[in-house]
Design a protein around this motif. Structure first.
Motif, PDB file in Angstrom:
ATOM      1  N   GLU A  87       0.842  -1.195   0.000  1.00 12.67           N
ATOM      2  CA  GLU A  87       0.000   0.000   0.000  1.00 12.67           C
ATOM      3  C   GLU A  87       0.877   1.244   0.000  1.00 12.67           C
ATOM      4  O   GLU A  87       1.820   1.359   0.789  1.00 12.67           O
ATOM      5  CB  GLU A  87      -0.924   0.006   1.214  1.00 12.67           C
ATOM      6  N   GLY A  88       0.591   2.167  -0.921  1.00 10.61           N
ATOM      7  CA  GLY A  88       1.362   3.404  -1.022  1.00 10.61           C
ATOM      8  C   GLY A  88       2.716   3.252  -1.680  1.00 10.61           C
ATOM      9  O   GLY A  88       3.505   4.202  -1.728  1.00 10.61           O
ATOM     10  N   GLU A  89       3.002   2.092  -2.257  1.00 13.81           N
ATOM     11  CA  GLU A  89       4.332   1.823  -2.814  1.00 13.81           C
ATOM     12  C   GLU A  89       4.706   2.759  -3.957  1.00 13.81           C
ATOM     13  O   GLU A  89       5.882   3.058  -4.165  1.00 13.81           O
ATOM     14  CB  GLU A  89       4.396   0.370  -3.291  1.00 13.81           C
ATOM     15  N   PHE A  90       3.713   3.245  -4.687  1.00 16.22           N
ATOM     16  CA  PHE A  90       4.007   4.087  -5.848  1.00 16.22           C
ATOM     17  C   PHE A  90       3.703   5.565  -5.595  1.00 16.22           C
ATOM     18  O   PHE A  90       3.492   6.340  -6.534  1.00 16.22           O
ATOM     19  CB  PHE A  90       3.210   3.609  -7.072  1.00 16.22           C
ATOM     20  N   LYS A  91       3.693   5.964  -4.327  1.00 14.04           N
ATOM     21  CA  LYS A  91       3.428   7.367  -3.998  1.00 14.04           C
ATOM     22  C   LYS A  91       4.459   8.259  -4.688  1.00 14.04           C
ATOM     23  O   LYS A  91       5.661   7.986  -4.654  1.00 14.04           O
ATOM     24  CB  LYS A  91       3.477   7.583  -2.487  1.00 14.04           C
ATOM     25  N   GLY A  92       3.964   9.300  -5.360  1.00 16.23           N
ATOM     26  CA  GLY A  92       4.843  10.222  -6.070  1.00 16.23           C
ATOM     27  C   GLY A  92       5.029   9.882  -7.538  1.00 16.23           C
ATOM     28  O   GLY A  92       5.569  10.690  -8.303  1.00 16.23           O
ATOM     29  N   VAL A  93       4.580   8.692  -7.960  1.00 14.52           N
ATOM     30  CA  VAL A  93       4.705   8.299  -9.365  1.00 14.52           C
ATOM     31  C   VAL A  93       3.546   8.885 -10.173  1.00 14.52           C
ATOM     32  O   VAL A  93       2.380   8.774  -9.782  1.00 14.52           O
ATOM     33  CB  VAL A  93       4.708   6.758  -9.512  1.00 14.52           C
ATOM     34  N   GLU A  94       3.869   9.510 -11.287  1.00 14.49           N
ATOM     35  CA  GLU A  94       2.846  10.037 -12.191  1.00 14.49           C
ATOM     36  C   GLU A  94       2.976   9.344 -13.546  1.00 14.49           C
ATOM     37  O   GLU A  94       4.061   9.296 -14.117  1.00 14.49           O
ATOM     38  CB  GLU A  94       3.000  11.559 -12.346  1.00 14.49           C
ATOM     39  N   LEU A  95       1.873   8.807 -14.024  1.00 13.45           N
ATOM     40  CA  LEU A  95       1.848   8.080 -15.289  1.00 13.45           C
ATOM     41  C   LEU A  95       0.872   8.738 -16.252  1.00 13.45           C
ATOM     42  O   LEU A  95      -0.168   9.248 -15.829  1.00 13.45           O
ATOM     43  CB  LEU A  95       1.413   6.623 -15.058  1.00 13.45           C
ATOM     44  N   SER A  96       1.191   8.704 -17.533  1.00 13.83           N
ATOM     45  CA  SER A  96       0.246   9.184 -18.555  1.00 13.83           C
ATOM     46  C   SER A  96      -0.222   7.995 -19.375  1.00 13.83           C
ATOM     47  O   SER A  96       0.555   7.096 -19.691  1.00 13.83           O
ATOM     48  CB  SER A  96       0.883  10.234 -19.455  1.00 13.83           C
ATOM     49  N   PHE A  97      -1.492   8.007 -19.715  1.00 15.54           N
ATOM     50  CA  PHE A  97      -2.150   6.866 -20.370  1.00 15.54           C
ATOM     51  C   PHE A  97      -2.858   7.368 -21.615  1.00 15.54           C
ATOM     52  O   PHE A  97      -3.709   8.245 -21.540  1.00 15.54           O
ATOM     53  CB  PHE A  97      -3.157   6.242 -19.401  1.00 15.54           C
ATOM     54  N   MET A  98      -2.526   6.809 -22.795  1.00 15.24           N
ATOM     55  CA  MET A  98      -3.189   7.209 -24.036  1.00 15.24           C
ATOM     56  C   MET A  98      -4.071   6.072 -24.541  1.00 15.24           C
ATOM     57  O   MET A  98      -3.620   4.931 -24.666  1.00 15.24           O
ATOM     58  CB  MET A  98      -2.174   7.572 -25.123  1.00 15.24           C
ATOM     59  N   GLY A  99      -5.318   6.399 -24.799  1.00  9.13           N
ATOM     60  CA  GLY A  99      -6.248   5.400 -25.301  1.00  9.13           C
ATOM     61  C   GLY A  99      -7.464   6.039 -25.924  1.00  9.13           C
ATOM     62  O   GLY A  99      -7.521   7.251 -26.164  1.00  9.13           O
ATOM     63  N   LEU A 100      -8.458   5.218 -26.147  1.00  8.55           N
ATOM     64  CA  LEU A 100      -9.647   5.593 -26.896  1.00  8.55           C
ATOM     65  C   LEU A 100     -10.771   6.067 -25.969  1.00  8.55           C
ATOM     66  O   LEU A 100     -10.846   5.651 -24.822  1.00  8.55           O
ATOM     67  CB  LEU A 100     -10.128   4.349 -27.653  1.00  8.55           C
ATOM     68  N   ASN A 101     -11.644   6.930 -26.494  1.00  7.65           N
ATOM     69  CA  ASN A 101     -12.877   7.258 -25.764  1.00  7.65           C
ATOM     70  C   ASN A 101     -14.107   6.921 -26.599  1.00  7.65           C
ATOM     71  O   ASN A 101     -15.176   7.484 -26.424  1.00  7.65           O
ATOM     72  CB  ASN A 101     -12.905   8.743 -25.358  1.00  7.65           C
ATOM     73  N   ASN A 102     -13.959   5.953 -27.525  1.00  5.08           N
ATOM     74  CA  ASN A 102     -15.034   5.580 -28.437  1.00  5.08           C
ATOM     75  C   ASN A 102     -16.294   5.174 -27.682  1.00  5.08           C
ATOM     76  O   ASN A 102     -16.261   4.345 -26.779  1.00  5.08           O
ATOM     77  CB  ASN A 102     -14.560   4.417 -29.314  1.00  5.08           C
ATOM     78  N   GLN A 103     -17.443   5.754 -28.069  1.00  4.74           N
ATOM     79  CA  GLN A 103     -18.739   5.490 -27.438  1.00  4.74           C
ATOM     80  C   GLN A 103     -18.706   5.725 -25.932  1.00  4.74           C
ATOM     81  O   GLN A 103     -19.439   5.094 -25.163  1.00  4.74           O
ATOM     82  CB  GLN A 103     -19.188   4.052 -27.734  1.00  4.74           C
TER      83      GLN A 103
END
Length: 554
Positions: A87-103
């Protein structure tokens, strides 16, 4: 019309008024400890109960799922994450995610599924949402310029030649393979799909084929059956089994009525859709173009010479031209979203090819009016099939030729190589991907509107679907149409070669001119072939030939 996410959030009155949740997995595990069941049985029982629990959120036939449902499912499926991540292991990590918003699906569901993951791990995700028509140009730009500005990518296997082949993706760690139970994928989505040069890159979240969706009420209507006979047809009125029959039925239905509404037959999708629209011509063409004695159908294996202008493909193009006058007004401006969601599910038309979304949305959405009258099958066949080796049309002794179009090979989650230099970020990105591709969560996504269809062996446990609220006859027809396509000996599978969507986009642009009447089918097809030849030379013909052969297992 699908409600937009903003409208959905602003108008709680639009949310279905229901909540059905079964007892939790913890209570099932407790039951397991009261008898002689061992640890293995306890774990199996807990998983079985979890799957039963999440598939009742909200329950098929009880309205469209909401963001609250997506978050609840994501939270209930966090067990594998908690087993490997503190729990909390990735505190401070920021990720960007690219994908679809179809429908209003895809990325919007991922947000809900990942909110409890973010809360538990401490990581934060920013989102790049793309419409279907914008997806290919945006990704191609990132590939061509090397400007990858995202850490996690929703992508289909056809792009693997461009992305994995150029070293832009991160290799999957062994712990992820174990967490997602990678061996559960259906055979046609196992390696080489998801791999490049023997390395695994993809968390599969979708399986793809175009199945045939049709209106059962139209093809069992006595008045239409009588009119069909009176029109001089010797065959019985019923669901078409070949494209020749599809054409005849489409022309016959023009001007007829069903339930006091105008009846229409097949719905074509001529409008460009960022390269994805080419699949719909492909579904018309595969039975004509994919010969059982030949693994190829898009290009010649030894030369990469395009087949798009051979008699099989030209026949499919001509079919569209001939059918359009018998389809709804302004069909020329219909893309696949229009035919699937604004026409067929809204009660317009009686036949379309589409991915598995139609069967899900028909039963588990507020937007469908045809949920009780939809049937499914593999794509229609053809009375004859073109033999590219002899230049002749063959009639097979076994009867009509079928060649299901396994279009796009399904969406997957890929982690980008740019996270490889940061151990914490690398682990976080793969943990997010593994959560989205989890075995139990995937069962929910293939049952409800999501943009994804069955892709694991475990998805074909029909009793789980019935327990969720699906009618057994309905779901058997739906799932069998997919299994029948995945396992068909003459299935048409596209190559995972660099530039494949550039080929498709070029074709869409030229097809637009054909369907608008600016050039005839053969001339337009010749123009596509010439442009494809030029693209192949730009990419490198010899390398393309090698990759094409490898993709076909030759």
């Amino acid at each position: 019309m699908v409600v937009t996410q903003q409208e959905h959030d602003q108008h709680p009155a639009l949310w279905p008024n229901r909540r059905t949740v079964l007892k939790g997995a913890a209570s099932a595990a407790a039951l397991g400890t009261t008898g002689a069941l061992g640890t293995f049985s306890e774990v199996a029982l807990a998983q079985s109960n979890l799957r039963a629990q999440i598939t009742q959120i909200p329950g098929v036939g009880k309205g469209a799922p909401t963001d609250a449902d997506w978050q609840k499912v994501g939270e209930l499926c966090l067990g594998p994450t908690k087993a490997s991540i503190k729990e909390g292991e990735f505190k401070g990590v920021e990720l960007s995610f690219m994908g679809l918003n179809n429908q209003n699906l895809h990325n919007l569901l991922f947000r809900g599924f990942l909110k409890p993951w973010e809360a538990y791990t401490g990581a934060k995700i920013s989102w790049i949402d793309l419409a279907q028509a914008d997806y290919n140009p945006r990704l191609q730009q990132a590939i061509a310029t090397g400007t990858v500005d995202f850490d996690i990518l929703e992508m289909g296997a056809p792009f693997e030649g461009d992305v994995c082949g150029k070293g832009l993706a991160s290799e999957m760690p062994d712990w992820v393979k174990k967490q997602i139970d990678i061996d559960d994928y259906v055979d046609y989505l196992k390696p080489p799909v998801g791999t490049w040069n023997g390395k695994t890159y993809r968390v599969t979240i979708d399986g793809d084929c175009h199945n045939f969706n049709y209106r059962t009420d139209v093809f069992s209507d006595p008045a239409l059956a009588k009119a069909w006979k009176e029109a001089g047809n010797s065959s019985e009125w019923g669901v078409p089994k070949t494209w020749q029959q599809v054409q005849a039925v489409t022309k016959f239905l023009k001007g007829k009525k069903i339930k006091n509404q105008n009846a229409f037959g097949y719905l074509d999708a001529p409008k460009p859709w960022g390269g994805f629209g080419f699949y719909f011509l492909g579904s018309r063409a595969s039975a004509y173009a994919k010969h059982p004695d030949d693994k190829a159908w898009l290009f010649d294996i030894d030369t990469m010479k395009p087949r798009i202008n051979n008699p099989a493909w030209v026949r499919a193009i001509q079919d569209v031209i001939d059918a359009l006058p018998f389809e709804p007004a302004d069909q020329l401006n219909a893309d696949p979203n229009t035919t699937g969601f604004q026409q067929f599910l809204a009660g317009i038309g009686s036949m379309i090819p589409w991915w598995g979304d139609i069967g899900q949305v028909a039963k588990a959405s507020d937007t469908s009016v045809v949920g009780d009258v939809v049937g499914f099958d593999i794509l229609p066949g053809s009375d004859d099939v073109y033999n590219s080796k002899t230049g002749q049309w063959d009639k097979l002794p076994s009867g009509p030729n079928h060649a299901p179009n396994c279009a796009y090979l399904g969406w997957g989650i890929y982690v980008m190589a740019r996270v490889n230099g940061d151990e914490k970020k690398h682990k976080a990105a793969w943990s997010a991907a593994a959560h989205l591709g989890g075995k139990d969560l995937s069962l929910w996504t293939v049952m409800y509107p999501s943009g994804f269809q069955a892709h694991r062996t475990s998805h074909f446990q029909y009793d789980e679907w019935v327990a969720a609220g699906y009618d057994r006859k309905y779901i058997t027809s739906y799932l069998n149409s997919q299994l029948g396509s995945y396992n068909h000996p003459n299935r048409a599978v596209e190559p995972r070669i660099p530039g494949i969507f550039q080929y498709y986009s070029i074709a869409e642009d030229e097809l637009t001119k054909i369907f608008a009447g600016k050039v005839d089918a053969q001339t337009g097809a010749n123009n596509i072939a010439a442009a494809w030849e030029k693209l192949t030379d730009q990419i490198g013909r010899e390398r393309q030939i090698g990759l094409y052969k490898a993709s076909l297992g030759v």
